[in-house]
Motif scaffolding. Structure first.
Motif, short mmCIF file in Angstrom:
data_model
loop_
_atom_site.label_atom_id
_atom_site.label_comp_id
_atom_site.label_asym_id
_atom_site.label_seq_id
_atom_site.Cartn_x
_atom_site.Cartn_y
_atom_site.Cartn_z
N ASP A 1 0.97 -0.93 -0.04
CA ASP A 1 -0.12 -0.28 -0.13
C ASP A 1 0.59 0.96 -0.09
OD1 ASP A 1 -2.50 -1.63 -0.47
OD2 ASP A 1 -3.12 -0.97 1.75
N ALA A 2 2.05 1.42 0.55
CA ALA A 2 3.20 2.50 1.06
C ALA A 2 3.97 2.75 -0.97
CB ALA A 2 3.48 2.52 2.08
N SER B 1 -3.90 -8.21 -6.53
CA SER B 1 -4.13 -7.17 -7.45
C SER B 1 -5.24 -6.34 -7.76
CB SER B 1 -3.97 -7.89 -9.07
OG SER B 1 -2.71 -8.54 -8.76
N ALA B 2 -5.87 -6.84 -6.90
CA ALA B 2 -7.77 -6.34 -7.24
C ALA B 2 -7.64 -4.93 -6.26
CB ALA B 2 -8.77 -6.81 -7.09
N SER B 3 -6.73 -5.16 -5.12
CA SER B 3 -6.49 -3.72 -3.89
C SER B 3 -5.70 -2.63 -4.42
CB SER B 3 -6.01 -4.99 -2.49
OG SER B 3 -4.57 -5.32 -2.59
N VAL B 4 -4.91 -3.57 -4.97
CA VAL B 4 -3.96 -2.14 -5.94
C VAL B 4 -4.76 -1.51 -7.07
CG1 VAL B 4 -1.95 -1.53 -7.54
CG2 VAL B 4 -1.43 -3.53 -5.45
N SER C 1 -4.82 2.91 -6.79
CA SER C 1 -4.69 3.88 -7.56
C SER C 1 -5.61 4.26 -8.75
CB SER C 1 -3.79 3.05 -8.33
OG SER C 1 -4.23 1.89 -9.36
N LYS C 2 -6.77 3.54 -9.38
CA LYS C 2 -7.28 3.72 -9.40
C LYS C 2 -7.15 3.86 -11.44
CE LYS C 2 -10.84 6.16 -6.91
NZ LYS C 2 -10.51 5.14 -4.90
N ILE C 3 -6.10 3.21 -11.13
CA ILE C 3 -5.16 3.07 -12.80
C ILE C 3 -5.31 1.57 -13.09
CG2 ILE C 3 -4.47 5.55 -12.83
CD1 ILE C 3 -1.65 4.59 -12.21
N PRO C 4 -4.79 1.72 -13.99
CA PRO C 4 -4.11 -0.11 -14.79
C PRO C 4 -3.61 -0.70 -14.07
CG PRO C 4 -4.73 1.09 -16.87
CD PRO C 4 -4.49 2.74 -15.20
#
Length: 324
Positions: free
Chosen positions: A140-141, A174-177, A181-184
């Protein structure tokens, strides 16, 4: 300076900088966007009122239009944020080697954010569990740090299959990232099957830096994805840093003598582990064995560029980058 004089001065600056357009003062940072258009190519000018400063005094806008959209000078075509374990000394080098070698693809930038993994020992099941907690806990960081550069997309610089069990667990991480981020986000579990389908490959051999457990997890991932894992070879590296030290000659022997044998009848070799370089080995050995070698780093770069609409062939990373 009085408020009236300040307003007049501001209007004069905007008029000279913007071709006579009086507008509000613009910010230095570009707004976030989730469109497929490159953020790097759509950032506003970065000179704010009262313009450039020479010896403490205003020197004007120097030709910068405050309402124009200026690209990132170096990463104007695509800006990729790379999420990379702090122990990894290979992936950045391989990606930049490919980009520098293919200068016609200028304007693509790799901007790394490290995932801190302070105890990268991998000798036991307990070590592996500890490493998983370190990596997932630090992810997350790393994402937050990567987003400060306003990338167009993120690349997961880690083959998660040796620390997460099965495709569902990997996709969950991966979904949590992506949610944050709201980007691919471009990942190995998506890039590898796309590359294998390009060659119509089903029977594969795995080359990894993992031990028995890691290879079993990698086998499970590729079987979950629908491929027949015929054979695996892992170097059983006991330390995440030492993965980068496996010599190319040993990788070549593993491929030729243990994986790409006549009895195995493989369609492709798949290499896991982003800290284990493969582009030089692929270039040298592919012509000898007659089947593609899909190294994780080159495959991830190939997938990221193709997904972002960049389809030019790349030299120096094996058949996949040249042909697909």
């Amino acid at each position: 300076m009085t408020n009236g004089a300040l307003t007049s001065s501001r209007r004069a600056f905007l008029a000279s900088a913007g071709g006579g357009l009086a507008t509000t003062v613009f910010a230095c940072a570009a707004p976030r966007t989730t469109s497929s258009r490159s953020v790097s190519a759509a950032a506003p000018a970065s000179v704010a009122f009262p313009g450039a400063i020479k010896d403490g005094e205003s020197a004007g806008a120097l030709g910068i239009d405050p309402v124009a959209q200026y690209p990132d000078v170096r990463s104007h075509r695509q800006k990729l944020g790379l999420l990379l374990p702090a122990t990894n000394t290979t992936m950045e080098h391989e990606l930049w080697t490919l980009l520098v070698k293919n200068r016609e693809l200028g304007g693509i930038g790799i901007h790394s954010s490290v995932v801190v993994t302070p105890r990268p020992v991998l000798r036991t099941a307990e070590d592996l569990e500890s490493y998983k907690k370190q990596f997932v806990g630090g992810l997350d960081a790393a994402v937050e740090h990567a987003l400060l550069a306003q990338p167009d997309a993120l690349v997961m610089g880690m083959s998660l299959e040796h620390i997460l069990h099965g495709i569902d667990a990997i996709r969950g991480a991966s979904a949590s990232v992506t949610t944050r981020s709201k980007i691919p986000l471009f990942t190995w579990q998506d890039a590898a099957p796309a590359a294998l389908r390009t060659f119509g490959a089903r029977r594969i051999g795995l080359l990894t830096p993992f031990d028995r457990t890691g290879n079993e997890n990698a086998t499970r991932l590729f079987r979950d994805l629908g491929f027949d894992v015929v054979t695996t070879v892992g170097f059983a590296c006991a330390d995440a840093v030492q993965i980068a030290h496996v010599p190319d000659a040993a990788k070549e022997r593993a491929i030729v003598e243990l994986l790409a044998t006549p009895e195995n009848k493989l369609d492709a070799i798949v290499q896991c582990g982003t800290n284990m370089g493969m582009i030089d080995v692929a270039e040298k050995i592919e012509p000898k064995i007659g089947i593609p070698i899909l190294g994780i780093n080159s495959t991830l770069l190939w997938y990221a560029l193709r997904q972002q609409g960049i389809r030019a062939p790349l030299a120096g990373g094996g058949r996949l980058l040249r042909e697909a």
